[in-house]
Design a protein around this motif. Structure first.
Motif, PDB file in Angstrom:
ATOM      1  N   ASN A 118       0.812  -1.227   0.000  1.00  0.00           N
ATOM      2  CA  ASN A 118       0.000   0.000   0.000  1.00  0.00           C
ATOM      3  C   ASN A 118       0.840   1.270   0.000  1.00  0.00           C
ATOM      4  N   SER A 119       1.935   1.296   0.767  1.00  0.00           N
ATOM      5  CA  SER A 119       2.757   2.513   0.818  1.00  0.00           C
ATOM      6  C   SER A 119       3.467   2.723  -0.518  1.00  0.00           C
ATOM      7  N   GLU A 120       3.913   1.645  -1.142  1.00  0.00           N
ATOM      8  CA  GLU A 120       4.547   1.748  -2.455  1.00  0.00           C
ATOM      9  C   GLU A 120       3.542   2.193  -3.512  1.00  0.00           C
ATOM     10  N   TYR A 121       2.302   1.702  -3.383  1.00  0.00           N
ATOM     11  CA  TYR A 121       1.246   2.112  -4.311  1.00  0.00           C
ATOM     12  C   TYR A 121       1.074   3.631  -4.280  1.00  0.00           C
ATOM     13  N   ALA A 122       0.976   4.195  -3.076  1.00  0.00           N
ATOM     14  CA  ALA A 122       0.781   5.641  -2.938  1.00  0.00           C
ATOM     15  C   ALA A 122       1.981   6.409  -3.490  1.00  0.00           C
ATOM     16  N   SER A 123       3.177   5.944  -3.231  1.00  0.00           N
ATOM     17  CA  SER A 123       4.382   6.621  -3.711  1.00  0.00           C
ATOM     18  C   SER A 123       4.492   6.547  -5.232  1.00  0.00           C
ATOM     19  N   ILE A 124       4.217   5.390  -5.798  1.00  0.00           N
ATOM     20  CA  ILE A 124       4.267   5.227  -7.252  1.00  0.00           C
ATOM     21  C   ILE A 124       3.218   6.122  -7.913  1.00  0.00           C
ATOM     22  N   TYR A 125       2.028   6.157  -7.341  1.00  0.00           N
ATOM     23  CA  TYR A 125       0.973   7.003  -7.903  1.00  0.00           C
ATOM     24  C   TYR A 125       1.409   8.468  -7.897  1.00  0.00           C
ATOM     25  N   ARG A 126       2.024   8.906  -6.819  1.00  0.00           N
ATOM     26  CA  ARG A 126       2.495  10.289  -6.711  1.00  0.00           C
ATOM     27  C   ARG A 126       3.571  10.587  -7.766  1.00  0.00           C
ATOM     28  N   ILE A 127       4.507   9.658  -7.960  1.00  0.00           N
ATOM     29  CA  ILE A 127       5.549   9.829  -8.975  1.00  0.00           C
ATOM     30  C   ILE A 127       4.923   9.948 -10.365  1.00  0.00           C
ATOM     31  N   LEU A 128       3.956   9.089 -10.654  1.00  0.00           N
ATOM     32  CA  LEU A 128       3.314   9.106 -11.970  1.00  0.00           C
ATOM     33  C   LEU A 128       2.537  10.399 -12.191  1.00  0.00           C
ATOM     34  N   ARG A 129       1.823  10.866 -11.160  1.00  0.00           N
ATOM     35  CA  ARG A 129       1.065  12.121 -11.280  1.00  0.00           C
ATOM     36  C   ARG A 129       2.005  13.306 -11.502  1.00  0.00           C
ATOM     37  N   ASP A 130       3.189  13.268 -10.869  1.00  0.00           N
ATOM     38  CA  ASP A 130       4.163  14.354 -11.028  1.00  0.00           C
ATOM     39  C   ASP A 130       4.775  14.372 -12.427  1.00  0.00           C
ATOM     40  N   ASN A 131       4.905  13.203 -13.058  1.00  0.00           N
ATOM     41  CA  ASN A 131       5.564  13.109 -14.350  1.00  0.00           C
ATOM     42  C   ASN A 131       4.642  13.262 -15.552  1.00  0.00           C
ATOM     43  N   PHE A 132       3.357  13.009 -15.370  1.00  0.00           N
ATOM     44  CA  PHE A 132       2.410  13.082 -16.480  1.00  0.00           C
ATOM     45  C   PHE A 132       1.230  13.961 -16.095  1.00  0.00           C
ATOM     46  N   ASN A 133       1.077  15.065 -16.811  1.00  0.00           N
ATOM     47  CA  ASN A 133      -0.015  16.005 -16.523  1.00  0.00           C
ATOM     48  C   ASN A 133      -1.381  15.381 -16.735  1.00  0.00           C
ATOM     49  N   ASP A 134      -1.488  14.459 -17.693  1.00  0.00           N
ATOM     50  CA  ASP A 134      -2.771  13.860 -18.028  1.00  0.00           C
ATOM     51  C   ASP A 134      -2.978  12.494 -17.361  1.00  0.00           C
ATOM     52  N   PHE A 135      -2.196  12.203 -16.318  1.00  0.00           N
ATOM     53  CA  PHE A 135      -2.365  10.920 -15.635  1.00  0.00           C
ATOM     54  C   PHE A 135      -3.723  10.895 -14.944  1.00  0.00           C
TER      55      PHE A 135
END
Length: 110
Positions: free
Chosen positions: A39-56
């Motif tokens: 779960n903690s990795e899920y939240a961190s990965i989601y945050r990284i993806l949102r930061d890198n892609f504006n249309d995520f």
């Protein structure tokens, strides 16, 4: 229906199905990364993806799918509750932004 008629119909169907299928295209540059996450990795990965892609896309439950196809590359992400999968393929080269993001995620889940 005679044997000749049935044979002709089958040949026409085979010909039509072969002519409408897309040829398999291979990519010169391809990377696939898949791993189990918590779960903690899920939240961190989601945050990284949102930061890198504006249309995520926003989360809908615990499953997020992101697909980006353009003339330079094809990119697909599947982020689920316990699984992360990323696939990149291109004939022009690797994308620096995607490579850097992949490295961040790999270092985080080790």
């Amino acid at each position: 229906m005679g044997f000749k008629t049935l044979t002709i119909i089958l040949l026409v169907l085979v010909f039509l199905s072969c002519s409408t299928t897309n040829p398999v295209s291979s990519s010169k540059y391809e990377t696939v990364f898949c791993t189990s996450i918590d779960n903690s990795e899920y939240a961190s990965i989601y945050r990284i993806l949102r930061d890198n892609f504006n249309d995520f896309p926003k989360k809908r439950g615990k499953k997020v799918t992101y697909v980006k196809n353009n003339i330079d590359y094809s990119f697909r992400i599947s982020l689920k509750n316990k699984r992360f999968k990323m696939k990149y393929s291109s004939n022009k080269g690797y994308n620096d932004q995607i490579s850097a993001m992949k490295s961040k995620i790999e270092n985080m889940v080790k």
